[in-house]
Design a protein around this motif. Structure first.
Motif, mmCIF file in Angstrom:
data_model
loop_
_atom_site.group_PDB
_atom_site.id
_atom_site.type_symbol
_atom_site.label_atom_id
_atom_site.label_comp_id
_atom_site.label_asym_id
_atom_site.label_seq_id
_atom_site.Cartn_x
_atom_site.Cartn_y
_atom_site.Cartn_z
ATOM 1 N N ARG A 110 31.706 23.743 52.834
ATOM 2 C CA ARG A 110 33.111 24.059 52.560
ATOM 3 C C ARG A 110 33.347 24.278 51.078
ATOM 4 N N PHE A 111 32.557 23.580 50.246
ATOM 5 C CA PHE A 111 32.834 23.641 48.813
ATOM 6 C C PHE A 111 31.791 24.511 48.122
ATOM 7 N N GLY A 112 32.032 24.785 46.851
ATOM 8 C CA GLY A 112 31.062 25.572 46.092
ATOM 9 C C GLY A 112 31.734 26.777 45.482
ATOM 10 N N ARG A 113 31.007 27.406 44.570
ATOM 11 C CA ARG A 113 31.554 28.549 43.841
ATOM 12 C C ARG A 113 31.811 29.714 44.808
ATOM 13 N N ARG A 114 32.986 30.338 44.698
ATOM 14 C CA ARG A 114 33.311 31.446 45.599
ATOM 15 C C ARG A 114 32.907 32.764 44.950
ATOM 16 N N GLY B 191 27.494 33.426 52.728
ATOM 17 C CA GLY B 191 28.116 33.400 54.061
ATOM 18 C C GLY B 191 29.554 33.889 54.041
ATOM 19 N N ASP B 192 30.198 33.926 52.849
ATOM 20 C CA ASP B 192 31.585 34.412 52.774
ATOM 21 C C ASP B 192 31.641 35.934 52.928
ATOM 22 N N ARG B 193 32.784 36.396 53.418
ATOM 23 C CA ARG B 193 33.028 37.847 53.481
ATOM 24 C C ARG B 193 33.295 38.360 52.067
ATOM 25 N N VAL B 194 32.628 39.444 51.719
ATOM 26 C CA VAL B 194 32.809 40.007 50.372
ATOM 27 C C VAL B 194 33.073 41.509 50.485
ATOM 28 N N VAL C 77 24.142 41.630 49.797
ATOM 29 C CA VAL C 77 25.235 41.570 50.773
ATOM 30 C C VAL C 77 24.753 42.215 52.074
ATOM 31 N N ARG C 78 25.028 41.551 53.190
ATOM 32 C CA ARG C 78 24.569 42.033 54.499
ATOM 33 C C ARG C 78 25.348 43.289 54.909
ATOM 34 N N PRO C 79 24.847 44.031 55.871
ATOM 35 C CA PRO C 79 25.598 45.209 56.326
ATOM 36 C C PRO C 79 26.983 44.853 56.891
ATOM 37 N N ASP C 80 27.163 43.592 57.359
ATOM 38 C CA ASP C 80 28.485 43.209 57.861
ATOM 39 C C ASP C 80 29.341 42.587 56.756
ATOM 40 N N ALA C 81 28.972 42.841 55.505
ATOM 41 C CA ALA C 81 29.786 42.492 54.329
ATOM 42 C C ALA C 81 29.937 40.987 54.103
ATOM 43 N N HIS C 82 28.928 40.199 54.436
ATOM 44 C CA HIS C 82 28.906 38.786 54.062
ATOM 45 C C HIS C 82 27.794 38.587 53.031
ATOM 46 N N LEU C 83 28.083 37.714 52.061
ATOM 47 C CA LEU C 83 27.090 37.462 51.020
ATOM 48 C C LEU C 83 25.874 36.765 51.627
ATOM 49 N N ALA C 84 24.696 37.370 51.458
ATOM 50 C CA ALA C 84 23.471 36.806 52.040
ATOM 51 C C ALA C 84 22.751 35.899 51.050
ATOM 52 N N TRP C 85 22.726 36.310 49.792
ATOM 53 C CA TRP C 85 21.888 35.591 48.822
ATOM 54 C C TRP C 85 22.373 35.909 47.415
ATOM 55 N N ARG C 86 22.164 34.930 46.509
ATOM 56 C CA ARG C 86 22.453 35.152 45.088
ATOM 57 C C ARG C 86 21.415 34.346 44.316
#
Ligand SMILES: Cc1cc2nc3c(=O)[nH]c(=O)nc-3n(C[C@H](O)[C@H](O)[C@H](O)COP(=O)(O)OP(=O)(O)OC[C@H]3O[C@@H](n4cnc5c(N)ncnc54)[C@H](O)[C@@H]3O)c2cc1C
Length: 466
Positions: A382-386, A390-393, A441-450
Protein backbone atom coordinates in the motif's frame (compact mmCIF):
# COMPACT_ATOMS: atom_id res chain seq x y z
CA UNK A 1 -3.56 -27.23 -37.99
CA UNK A 2 -2.83 -26.12 -34.43
CA UNK A 3 -3.52 -22.50 -33.53
CA UNK A 4 -1.61 -20.75 -30.76
CA UNK A 5 -4.71 -19.40 -29.04
CA UNK A 6 -8.42 -20.03 -29.53
CA UNK A 7 -10.71 -17.41 -28.04
CA UNK A 8 -14.19 -18.84 -27.50
CA UNK A 9 -16.61 -15.91 -27.71
CA UNK A 10 -16.38 -12.75 -29.80
CA UNK A 11 -17.97 -10.34 -27.30
CA UNK A 12 -16.15 -7.33 -25.88
CA UNK A 13 -13.82 -9.48 -23.73
CA UNK A 14 -12.87 -11.94 -26.48
CA UNK A 15 -12.35 -9.17 -29.01
CA UNK A 16 -10.01 -7.13 -26.77
CA UNK A 17 -8.04 -10.30 -26.03
CA UNK A 18 -7.79 -11.24 -29.70
CA UNK A 19 -6.71 -7.72 -30.68
CA UNK A 20 -4.03 -7.71 -27.94
CA UNK A 21 -2.71 -11.10 -29.04
CA UNK A 22 -2.64 -10.24 -32.74
CA UNK A 23 -0.95 -6.90 -31.99
CA UNK A 24 1.71 -8.96 -30.17
CA UNK A 25 2.20 -11.23 -33.19
CA UNK A 26 0.33 -14.30 -31.89
CA UNK A 27 -2.01 -16.21 -34.20
CA UNK A 28 -5.51 -16.47 -32.81
CA UNK A 29 -8.90 -17.83 -33.87
CA UNK A 30 -12.08 -16.29 -32.46
CA UNK A 31 -15.03 -18.69 -32.50
CA UNK A 32 -18.56 -17.51 -31.71
CA UNK A 33 -21.73 -19.56 -31.54
CA UNK A 34 -23.98 -16.71 -32.72
CA UNK A 35 -24.81 -16.51 -36.41
CA UNK A 36 -23.95 -12.83 -36.53
CA UNK A 37 -22.92 -9.94 -34.29
CA UNK A 38 -25.37 -8.89 -31.57
CA UNK A 39 -27.10 -5.62 -32.42
CA UNK A 40 -28.72 -4.91 -29.04
CA UNK A 41 -27.15 -2.39 -26.70
CA UNK A 42 -26.79 -4.36 -23.37
CA UNK A 43 -23.96 -2.46 -21.60
CA UNK A 44 -24.10 1.29 -22.08
CA UNK A 45 -21.50 2.59 -19.64
CA UNK A 46 -17.97 2.72 -21.01
CA UNK A 47 -15.88 3.70 -18.01
CA UNK A 48 -12.74 5.84 -18.32
CA UNK A 49 -10.54 2.76 -17.90
CA UNK A 50 -12.55 0.82 -20.49
CA UNK A 51 -11.98 3.65 -22.97
CA UNK A 52 -8.24 3.49 -22.24
CA UNK A 53 -8.23 -0.26 -22.91
CA UNK A 54 -9.92 0.28 -26.27
CA UNK A 55 -7.39 3.01 -27.04
CA UNK A 56 -4.46 0.76 -26.20
CA UNK A 57 -5.60 -1.96 -28.59
CA UNK A 58 -6.32 0.71 -31.23
CA UNK A 59 -10.10 0.34 -31.16
CA UNK A 60 -11.34 3.57 -29.58
CA UNK A 61 -11.54 5.40 -32.91
CA UNK A 62 -14.34 7.94 -33.04
CA UNK A 63 -16.39 6.32 -30.23
CA UNK A 64 -15.98 9.38 -27.95
CA UNK A 65 -17.50 11.61 -30.64
CA UNK A 66 -20.35 9.15 -31.19
CA UNK A 67 -21.08 8.74 -27.47
CA UNK A 68 -22.71 10.79 -24.79
CA UNK A 69 -20.23 12.15 -22.26
CA UNK A 70 -22.40 11.78 -19.17
CA UNK A 71 -22.08 14.73 -16.79
CA UNK A 72 -24.52 13.97 -13.98
CA UNK A 73 -26.76 11.41 -12.33
CA UNK A 74 -29.86 13.15 -10.97
CA UNK A 75 -31.64 11.23 -8.22
CA UNK A 76 -35.23 12.01 -7.20
CA UNK A 77 -36.68 10.66 -3.99
CA UNK A 78 -40.46 10.56 -3.55
CA UNK A 79 -40.86 12.98 -6.46
CA UNK A 80 -38.31 15.57 -5.21
CA UNK A 81 -34.74 16.02 -6.48
CA UNK A 82 -32.57 14.60 -3.68
CA UNK A 83 -29.05 14.31 -5.11
CA UNK A 84 -26.96 15.24 -8.12
CA UNK A 85 -23.88 13.12 -8.65
CA UNK A 86 -21.60 15.27 -10.82
CA UNK A 87 -19.37 13.03 -12.89
CA UNK A 88 -17.70 15.55 -15.20
CA UNK A 89 -16.04 17.35 -12.27
CA UNK A 90 -14.10 14.32 -11.20
CA UNK A 91 -12.64 13.23 -14.50
CA UNK A 92 -9.11 14.41 -13.57
CA UNK A 93 -6.49 11.84 -14.48
CA UNK A 94 -8.69 10.32 -17.17
CA UNK A 95 -7.77 10.53 -20.81
CA UNK A 96 -11.42 9.98 -21.74
CA UNK A 97 -14.30 10.58 -19.32
CA UNK A 98 -16.99 7.95 -18.85
CA UNK A 99 -19.14 7.57 -21.96
CA UNK A 100 -22.63 6.31 -22.67
CA UNK A 101 -22.55 4.21 -25.81
CA UNK A 102 -24.10 0.93 -26.80
CA UNK A 103 -22.10 -2.27 -26.31
CA UNK A 104 -23.01 -3.20 -29.90
CA UNK A 105 -21.11 -0.10 -31.13
CA UNK A 106 -18.09 -0.92 -28.97
CA UNK A 107 -18.01 -4.49 -30.28
CA UNK A 108 -18.37 -3.25 -33.88
CA UNK A 109 -15.36 -0.96 -33.39
CA UNK A 110 -13.38 -3.85 -31.89
CA UNK A 111 -14.28 -6.11 -34.82
CA UNK A 112 -13.09 -3.43 -37.22
CA UNK A 113 -9.76 -3.29 -35.35
CA UNK A 114 -9.55 -7.09 -35.33
CA UNK A 115 -9.93 -7.02 -39.12
CA UNK A 116 -7.18 -4.39 -39.46
CA UNK A 117 -4.89 -6.69 -37.46
CA UNK A 118 -5.70 -9.59 -39.81
CA UNK A 119 -8.21 -11.42 -37.61
CA UNK A 120 -11.91 -12.21 -37.85
CA UNK A 121 -14.73 -13.72 -35.83
CA UNK A 122 -15.83 -17.17 -37.06
CA UNK A 123 -19.58 -16.86 -36.57
CA UNK A 124 -21.84 -19.89 -36.21
CA UNK A 125 -19.03 -21.88 -34.57
CA UNK A 126 -20.09 -23.09 -31.15
CA UNK A 127 -17.61 -24.72 -28.79
CA UNK A 128 -19.30 -27.84 -27.39
CA UNK A 129 -16.55 -29.69 -25.55
CA UNK A 130 -13.03 -29.11 -24.28
CA UNK A 131 -10.39 -31.87 -23.99
CA UNK A 132 -7.14 -31.00 -22.23
CA UNK A 133 -4.28 -33.02 -23.75
CA UNK A 134 -0.54 -32.94 -23.20
CA UNK A 135 0.72 -29.67 -24.65
CA UNK A 136 -2.56 -28.67 -26.31
CA UNK A 137 -6.33 -28.48 -26.06
CA UNK A 138 -8.77 -30.16 -28.43
CA UNK A 139 -12.14 -28.49 -28.91
CA UNK A 140 -15.28 -30.05 -30.37
CA UNK A 141 -17.05 -27.28 -32.25
CA UNK A 142 -19.97 -27.14 -34.66
CA UNK A 143 -17.35 -26.39 -37.33
CA UNK A 144 -15.32 -29.53 -36.52
CA UNK A 145 -12.39 -30.30 -34.22
CA UNK A 146 -10.04 -27.43 -33.43
CA UNK A 147 -6.68 -27.82 -31.72
CA UNK A 148 -4.92 -25.00 -29.90
CA UNK A 149 -2.03 -24.50 -27.52
CA UNK A 150 -4.20 -22.34 -25.31
CA UNK A 151 -7.95 -21.76 -25.06
CA UNK A 152 -9.61 -18.79 -23.41
CA UNK A 153 -13.31 -18.98 -22.58
CA UNK A 154 -14.76 -15.53 -23.19
CA UNK A 155 -18.14 -17.11 -23.84
CA UNK A 156 -20.16 -15.19 -21.31
CA UNK A 157 -22.19 -15.93 -18.20
CA UNK A 158 -23.34 -19.39 -19.38
CA UNK A 159 -19.83 -20.32 -20.57
CA UNK A 160 -19.55 -23.79 -22.09
CA UNK A 161 -15.76 -23.63 -21.75
CA UNK A 162 -16.11 -23.04 -18.00
CA UNK A 163 -18.46 -25.98 -17.56
CA UNK A 164 -16.64 -28.32 -19.94
CA UNK A 165 -13.24 -27.67 -18.37
CA UNK A 166 -14.64 -28.17 -14.86
CA UNK A 167 -14.19 -24.71 -13.31
CA UNK A 168 -16.09 -24.00 -10.07
CA UNK A 169 -18.39 -20.98 -10.27
CA UNK A 170 -19.83 -20.48 -6.79
CA UNK A 171 -22.28 -17.69 -5.98
CA UNK A 172 -25.86 -16.69 -5.30
CA UNK A 173 -28.82 -14.89 -6.85
CA UNK A 174 -29.07 -11.43 -5.26
CA UNK A 175 -32.17 -9.62 -6.44
CA UNK A 176 -35.44 -9.69 -8.26
CA UNK A 177 -36.17 -8.96 -11.90
CA UNK A 178 -35.19 -5.84 -13.78
CA UNK A 179 -37.06 -4.76 -16.89
CA UNK A 180 -35.21 -2.93 -19.63
CA UNK A 181 -36.28 -1.04 -22.71
CA UNK A 182 -34.29 0.92 -25.26
CA UNK A 183 -36.69 3.43 -26.77
CA UNK A 184 -36.60 6.29 -29.22
CA UNK A 185 -38.44 9.05 -27.43
CA UNK A 186 -38.66 12.80 -26.83
CA UNK A 187 -38.45 12.89 -23.06
CA UNK A 188 -38.34 16.18 -21.16
CA UNK A 189 -35.00 15.21 -19.57
CA UNK A 190 -31.42 16.50 -19.72
CA UNK A 191 -29.54 14.40 -22.32
CA UNK A 192 -26.22 14.82 -20.50
CA UNK A 193 -27.60 13.22 -17.34
CA UNK A 194 -28.91 9.89 -16.16
CA UNK A 195 -32.11 10.22 -14.14
CA UNK A 196 -33.12 7.90 -11.30
CA UNK A 197 -36.44 7.96 -9.42
CA UNK A 198 -36.70 6.25 -6.03
CA UNK A 199 -39.74 5.71 -3.85
CA UNK A 200 -39.53 3.01 -1.21
CA UNK A 201 -38.54 -0.16 -3.05
CA UNK A 202 -39.64 1.26 -6.39
CA UNK A 203 -36.95 2.32 -8.80
CA UNK A 204 -37.04 3.68 -12.33
CA UNK A 205 -34.10 5.02 -14.34
CA UNK A 206 -33.51 6.66 -17.72
CA UNK A 207 -30.09 6.84 -19.41
CA UNK A 208 -29.50 8.80 -22.64
CA UNK A 209 -27.92 6.91 -25.51
CA UNK A 210 -26.71 8.38 -28.82
CA UNK A 211 -29.23 8.82 -31.64
CA UNK A 212 -32.12 10.12 -29.49
CA UNK A 213 -32.41 6.77 -27.71
CA UNK A 214 -33.15 6.28 -24.00
CA UNK A 215 -32.44 3.18 -21.91
CA UNK A 216 -35.31 2.77 -19.43
CA UNK A 217 -34.87 0.43 -16.50
CA UNK A 218 -37.22 -0.62 -13.72
CA UNK A 219 -37.04 -3.04 -10.85
CA UNK A 220 -40.31 -4.98 -11.17
CA UNK A 221 -41.84 -8.43 -11.48
CA UNK A 222 -41.20 -10.21 -14.76
CA UNK A 223 -43.91 -9.59 -17.28
CA UNK A 224 -45.09 -11.10 -20.56
CA UNK A 225 -45.31 -7.70 -22.19
CA UNK A 226 -42.22 -5.81 -21.04
CA UNK A 227 -43.00 -2.73 -23.16
CA UNK A 228 -46.49 -2.36 -21.68
CA UNK A 229 -45.18 -2.75 -18.12
CA UNK A 230 -42.33 -0.27 -18.65
CA UNK A 231 -44.79 2.18 -20.24
CA UNK A 232 -47.04 2.03 -17.20
CA UNK A 233 -44.08 2.37 -14.78
CA UNK A 234 -42.79 5.37 -16.75
CA UNK A 235 -45.92 7.22 -15.74
CA UNK A 236 -46.39 5.91 -12.21
CA UNK A 237 -42.76 6.06 -11.04
CA UNK A 238 -41.17 8.84 -13.09
CA UNK A 239 -44.11 10.96 -14.18
CA UNK A 240 -43.07 10.52 -17.83
CA UNK A 241 -45.64 10.29 -20.62
CA UNK A 242 -45.34 6.89 -22.39
CA UNK A 243 -46.88 8.47 -25.51
CA UNK A 244 -43.52 10.26 -25.93
CA UNK A 245 -42.07 6.89 -27.04
CA UNK A 246 -41.88 6.70 -30.84
CA UNK A 247 -40.19 3.31 -31.08
CA UNK A 248 -39.60 0.38 -28.72
CA UNK A 249 -36.25 -0.83 -30.09
CA UNK A 250 -35.37 -3.57 -27.60
CA UNK A 251 -36.81 -4.94 -24.39
CA UNK A 252 -35.37 -7.45 -21.98
CA UNK A 253 -35.73 -8.89 -18.49
CA UNK A 254 -32.76 -9.84 -16.38
CA UNK A 255 -32.17 -11.38 -12.98
CA UNK A 256 -29.04 -10.64 -11.02
CA UNK A 257 -26.62 -13.34 -9.97
CA UNK A 258 -23.34 -12.91 -8.17
CA UNK A 259 -20.74 -15.53 -9.03
CA UNK A 260 -16.96 -15.68 -9.29
CA UNK A 261 -14.81 -18.58 -10.45
CA UNK A 262 -12.43 -20.07 -7.93
CA UNK A 263 -9.66 -20.38 -10.53
CA UNK A 264 -9.04 -18.39 -13.69
CA UNK A 265 -6.87 -21.10 -15.23
CA UNK A 266 -6.95 -24.88 -15.45
CA UNK A 267 -3.86 -26.11 -17.26
CA UNK A 268 -4.18 -24.77 -20.82
CA UNK A 269 -7.68 -23.30 -20.45
CA UNK A 270 -8.32 -19.83 -19.05
CA UNK A 271 -11.44 -17.74 -18.48
CA UNK A 272 -12.09 -14.02 -18.86
CA UNK A 273 -15.04 -11.62 -18.64
CA UNK A 274 -18.54 -12.79 -17.75
CA UNK A 275 -17.37 -16.40 -18.09
CA UNK A 276 -15.37 -15.78 -14.90
CA UNK A 277 -17.54 -13.31 -12.98
CA UNK A 278 -21.12 -12.11 -13.04
CA UNK A 279 -22.79 -9.52 -10.86
CA UNK A 280 -25.35 -6.73 -10.84
CA UNK A 281 -25.14 -4.43 -13.86
CA UNK A 282 -25.83 -1.44 -11.58
CA UNK A 283 -22.69 0.65 -11.64
CA UNK A 284 -21.79 -0.34 -15.22
CA UNK A 285 -18.79 -2.54 -14.46
CA UNK A 286 -19.17 -5.94 -16.19
CA UNK A 287 -17.98 -5.24 -19.72
CA UNK A 288 -15.28 -2.91 -18.44
CA UNK A 289 -13.98 -5.55 -16.04
CA UNK A 290 -13.98 -8.14 -18.83
CA UNK A 291 -11.96 -5.85 -21.08
CA UNK A 292 -9.54 -5.28 -18.20
CA UNK A 293 -9.13 -9.05 -17.79
CA UNK A 294 -8.48 -9.36 -21.49
CA UNK A 295 -5.66 -6.84 -21.70
CA UNK A 296 -4.02 -8.25 -18.57
CA UNK A 297 -4.13 -11.74 -20.04
CA UNK A 298 -3.18 -10.74 -23.60
CA UNK A 299 0.42 -9.68 -22.93
CA UNK A 300 1.07 -12.63 -20.61
CA UNK A 301 -0.34 -15.18 -23.03
CA UNK A 302 1.53 -13.54 -25.91
CA UNK A 303 4.87 -14.01 -24.12
CA UNK A 304 4.06 -17.60 -23.15
CA UNK A 305 2.70 -18.58 -26.59
CA UNK A 306 5.77 -17.04 -28.25
CA UNK A 307 8.02 -19.18 -26.02
CA UNK A 308 9.49 -16.10 -24.31
CA UNK A 309 8.08 -16.93 -20.86
CA UNK A 310 7.19 -19.98 -18.79
CA UNK A 311 3.45 -20.65 -18.19
CA UNK A 312 3.97 -19.54 -14.56
CA UNK A 313 3.67 -15.98 -15.92
CA UNK A 314 -0.04 -16.73 -16.34
CA UNK A 315 -0.45 -17.17 -12.57
CA UNK A 316 -0.17 -13.40 -12.21
CA UNK A 317 -3.39 -13.07 -14.26
CA UNK A 318 -5.50 -14.66 -11.52
CA UNK A 319 -3.44 -13.02 -8.78
CA UNK A 320 -4.13 -9.56 -10.20
CA UNK A 321 -7.57 -9.87 -11.74
CA UNK A 322 -9.52 -12.05 -9.29
CA UNK A 323 -9.31 -9.45 -6.49
CA UNK A 324 -10.51 -6.79 -8.94
CA UNK A 325 -13.54 -8.95 -9.83
CA UNK A 326 -14.20 -9.76 -6.15
CA UNK A 327 -14.17 -6.04 -5.39
CA UNK A 328 -16.56 -5.33 -8.28
CA UNK A 329 -18.88 -8.10 -7.05
CA UNK A 330 -19.06 -6.70 -3.55
CA UNK A 331 -19.36 -3.05 -4.66
CA UNK A 332 -22.13 -3.74 -7.20
CA UNK A 333 -24.04 -5.98 -4.74
CA UNK A 334 -23.80 -3.26 -2.08
CA UNK A 335 -24.94 -0.61 -4.55
CA UNK A 336 -27.85 -2.77 -5.70
CA UNK A 337 -28.97 -3.42 -2.12
CA UNK A 338 -28.82 0.28 -1.30
CA UNK A 339 -30.50 1.51 -4.46
CA UNK A 340 -33.31 -1.00 -4.06
CA UNK A 341 -33.70 0.01 -0.41
CA UNK A 342 -34.82 -3.46 0.57
CA UNK A 343 -35.92 -3.32 4.19
CA UNK A 344 -36.72 -0.35 6.43
CA UNK A 345 -33.17 0.08 7.69
CA UNK A 346 -31.62 0.05 4.21
CA UNK A 347 -34.21 2.60 3.03
CA UNK A 348 -33.54 4.92 5.96
CA UNK A 349 -29.82 4.68 5.33
CA UNK A 350 -30.30 5.39 1.63
CA UNK A 351 -32.78 8.26 2.00
CA UNK A 352 -31.49 10.02 5.11
CA UNK A 353 -27.74 9.38 5.04
CA UNK A 354 -26.40 8.31 1.68
CA UNK A 355 -28.35 10.49 -0.72
CA UNK A 356 -27.42 13.71 1.12
CA UNK A 357 -23.79 12.52 1.15
CA UNK A 358 -23.83 12.01 -2.62
CA UNK A 359 -24.09 15.79 -3.01
CA UNK A 360 -20.68 16.27 -1.41
CA UNK A 361 -17.77 16.77 -3.79
CA UNK A 362 -15.40 14.46 -1.92
CA UNK A 363 -17.95 11.62 -2.03
CA UNK A 364 -18.61 12.25 -5.72
CA UNK A 365 -14.92 12.00 -6.40
CA UNK A 366 -14.65 8.72 -4.49
CA UNK A 367 -17.60 7.22 -6.36
CA UNK A 368 -16.25 8.33 -9.72
CA UNK A 369 -12.76 7.01 -9.03
CA UNK A 370 -14.12 3.63 -8.00
CA UNK A 371 -16.53 3.37 -10.92
CA UNK A 372 -14.01 4.59 -13.50
CA UNK A 373 -11.63 1.71 -12.58
CA UNK A 374 -8.71 4.14 -12.95
CA UNK A 375 -7.56 3.34 -9.43
CA UNK A 376 -7.11 -0.36 -10.16
CA UNK A 377 -3.58 -1.15 -9.05
CA UNK A 378 -1.64 -4.38 -8.82
CA UNK A 379 0.91 -2.97 -6.36
CA UNK A 380 1.97 -5.51 -3.75
CA UNK A 381 2.26 -2.87 -1.00
CA UNK A 382 0.00 0.00 0.00
CA UNK A 383 2.85 2.36 0.77
CA UNK A 384 5.89 3.51 -1.15
CA UNK A 385 6.93 6.08 -3.70
CA UNK A 386 4.26 6.65 -6.37
CA UNK A 387 3.88 5.29 -8.87
CA UNK A 388 4.60 1.96 -7.19
CA UNK A 389 5.38 -1.13 -9.25
CA UNK A 390 1.91 -2.39 -10.25
CA UNK A 391 0.28 1.08 -10.41
CA UNK A 392 -1.46 2.30 -13.55
CA UNK A 393 0.74 4.82 -15.34
CA UNK A 394 -1.35 5.44 -18.43
CA UNK A 395 -0.36 9.11 -18.58
CA UNK A 396 3.33 8.25 -19.00
CA UNK A 397 2.72 5.41 -21.44
CA UNK A 398 0.83 6.86 -24.37
CA UNK A 399 -0.69 4.54 -26.95
CA UNK A 400 1.90 2.56 -28.75
CA UNK A 401 -0.07 -0.34 -30.19
CA UNK A 402 -0.10 -2.54 -27.08
CA UNK A 403 3.67 -2.66 -26.64
CA UNK A 404 6.02 -2.55 -23.69
CA UNK A 405 7.52 0.88 -22.99
CA UNK A 406 11.07 1.19 -21.73
CA UNK A 407 12.34 4.52 -20.47
CA UNK A 408 16.12 4.40 -20.33
CA UNK A 409 18.99 6.84 -19.82
CA UNK A 410 21.06 7.96 -22.81
CA UNK A 411 24.42 6.31 -23.47
CA UNK A 412 25.78 2.77 -23.44
CA UNK A 413 23.92 1.51 -20.36
CA UNK A 414 20.57 2.68 -21.72
CA UNK A 415 21.25 1.24 -25.16
CA UNK A 416 22.19 -2.14 -23.69
CA UNK A 417 19.02 -2.08 -21.60
CA UNK A 418 16.89 -1.33 -24.70
CA UNK A 419 18.57 -4.10 -26.70
CA UNK A 420 17.94 -6.57 -23.88
CA UNK A 421 14.28 -5.58 -23.49
CA UNK A 422 13.70 -5.99 -27.22
CA UNK A 423 15.42 -9.38 -27.30
CA UNK A 424 13.44 -10.76 -24.36
CA UNK A 425 10.03 -9.09 -24.75
CA UNK A 426 9.63 -8.55 -28.49
CA UNK A 427 8.84 -5.13 -29.89
CA UNK A 428 9.50 -2.48 -27.22
CA UNK A 429 8.83 1.25 -27.42
CA UNK A 430 12.02 2.90 -26.18
CA UNK A 431 12.15 6.42 -24.77
CA UNK A 432 15.40 8.05 -23.79
CA UNK A 433 15.33 10.26 -20.69
CA UNK A 434 18.25 11.83 -18.85
CA UNK A 435 18.24 9.91 -15.55
CA UNK A 436 20.29 7.20 -13.92
CA UNK A 437 17.40 4.77 -13.55
CA UNK A 438 15.28 3.01 -16.14
CA UNK A 439 11.65 1.91 -16.01
CA UNK A 440 9.48 -0.60 -17.83
CA UNK A 441 5.75 -0.24 -18.41
CA UNK A 442 3.58 -3.21 -19.41
CA UNK A 443 1.37 -3.11 -22.50
CA UNK A 444 -1.63 -2.68 -20.16
CA UNK A 445 -0.04 0.53 -18.81
CA UNK A 446 1.01 -0.68 -15.34
CA UNK A 447 4.51 -0.05 -14.07
CA UNK A 448 6.41 -3.36 -14.26
CA UNK A 449 9.87 -2.42 -13.02
CA UNK A 450 12.11 0.50 -12.07
CA UNK A 451 15.82 0.23 -11.37
CA UNK A 452 19.37 0.54 -12.65
CA UNK A 453 19.65 -0.40 -16.34
CA UNK A 454 21.97 -3.31 -15.55
CA UNK A 455 19.33 -4.81 -13.20
CA UNK A 456 16.75 -5.37 -15.95
CA UNK A 457 18.10 -8.78 -16.94
CA UNK A 458 17.65 -10.19 -13.43
CA UNK A 459 14.14 -8.76 -13.22
CA UNK A 460 13.18 -10.39 -16.54
CA UNK A 461 14.72 -13.71 -15.44
CA UNK A 462 12.39 -13.68 -12.44
CA UNK A 463 9.25 -12.68 -14.32
CA UNK A 464 9.69 -14.71 -17.49
CA UNK A 465 11.08 -17.72 -15.65
CA UNK A 466 13.79 -18.37 -18.23
C1 LIG B 1 -28.87 -4.89 -18.90
C2 LIG B 1 -27.41 -4.92 -18.78
C3 LIG B 1 -26.73 -3.71 -18.68
C4 LIG B 1 -25.37 -3.72 -18.55
N1 LIG B 1 -24.70 -2.53 -18.47
C5 LIG B 1 -23.36 -2.52 -18.37
C6 LIG B 1 -22.64 -1.29 -18.38
O1 LIG B 1 -23.23 -0.22 -18.46
N2 LIG B 1 -21.28 -1.34 -18.31
C7 LIG B 1 -20.62 -2.53 -18.23
O2 LIG B 1 -19.38 -2.53 -18.14
N3 LIG B 1 -21.28 -3.72 -18.26
C8 LIG B 1 -22.62 -3.74 -18.33
N4 LIG B 1 -23.29 -4.92 -18.40
C9 LIG B 1 -22.54 -6.18 -18.39
C10 LIG B 1 -22.00 -6.52 -19.78
O3 LIG B 1 -23.04 -6.55 -20.74
C11 LIG B 1 -21.28 -7.85 -19.73
O4 LIG B 1 -20.40 -7.85 -18.62
C12 LIG B 1 -20.49 -8.09 -21.02
O5 LIG B 1 -21.35 -8.39 -22.09
C13 LIG B 1 -19.49 -9.23 -20.87
O6 LIG B 1 -18.80 -9.40 -22.06
P1 LIG B 1 -18.17 -10.79 -22.46
O7 LIG B 1 -17.50 -10.58 -23.76
O8 LIG B 1 -17.38 -11.30 -21.31
O9 LIG B 1 -19.42 -11.78 -22.61
P2 LIG B 1 -20.63 -11.71 -23.62
O10 LIG B 1 -20.95 -10.31 -23.98
O11 LIG B 1 -21.72 -12.52 -23.02
O12 LIG B 1 -20.10 -12.42 -24.94
C14 LIG B 1 -19.97 -13.81 -25.01
C15 LIG B 1 -19.87 -14.24 -26.45
O13 LIG B 1 -19.63 -15.64 -26.47
C16 LIG B 1 -20.47 -16.26 -27.43
N5 LIG B 1 -20.67 -17.65 -27.00
C17 LIG B 1 -21.49 -18.11 -26.02
N6 LIG B 1 -21.37 -19.45 -25.90
C18 LIG B 1 -20.46 -19.84 -26.82
C19 LIG B 1 -19.90 -21.09 -27.17
N7 LIG B 1 -20.26 -22.23 -26.56
N8 LIG B 1 -18.97 -21.14 -28.16
C20 LIG B 1 -18.59 -20.00 -28.80
N9 LIG B 1 -19.10 -18.78 -28.50
C21 LIG B 1 -20.01 -18.71 -27.52
C22 LIG B 1 -21.71 -15.40 -27.46
O14 LIG B 1 -22.41 -15.53 -28.70
C23 LIG B 1 -21.14 -14.00 -27.25
O15 LIG B 1 -20.84 -13.37 -28.46
C24 LIG B 1 -24.67 -4.95 -18.52
C25 LIG B 1 -25.36 -6.15 -18.64
C26 LIG B 1 -26.71 -6.14 -18.76
C27 LIG B 1 -27.46 -7.44 -18.86
Amino acid sequence: METSVVVAGGGATGLVLACGLLASGIDVRVLDSADEPATTSRALGLQARGAEVLDRVGALGDLPERSIGIQRVVVSLNGEQAAVLRLGLSARGARTPGLLVSQAEIEARLRQRLGELGGKVEWGTRVDAVHQETGSVLLDTTGGAVRAQWVVGCDGAHSTVRKAAGFDFPGVPIAENFLLADVRADLPLDREAAAVWLRGEEIFAAFPLPGGVWRLMAHADASEDVAATVASLMRSRAGLDPDAVREWRWTSVFRINRRLVTDYRRQRVLLAGDAAHIHSPLGGQGMNTGMGDAENLAWRLALVAAGRAEPALLDGYQRERRPVAADVLSATSGLTGLVLGEGRFARLLRDRVLLPLVNRHVVQRMIWQRASQLKVSYAAHRFGRRPRVGDRVAQCAPDNGFRWTLTAPPGRAGEACAELAGRRLGEVDVRVRPATRASLVRPDAHLAWRGKPEELDAYLDGVLGR
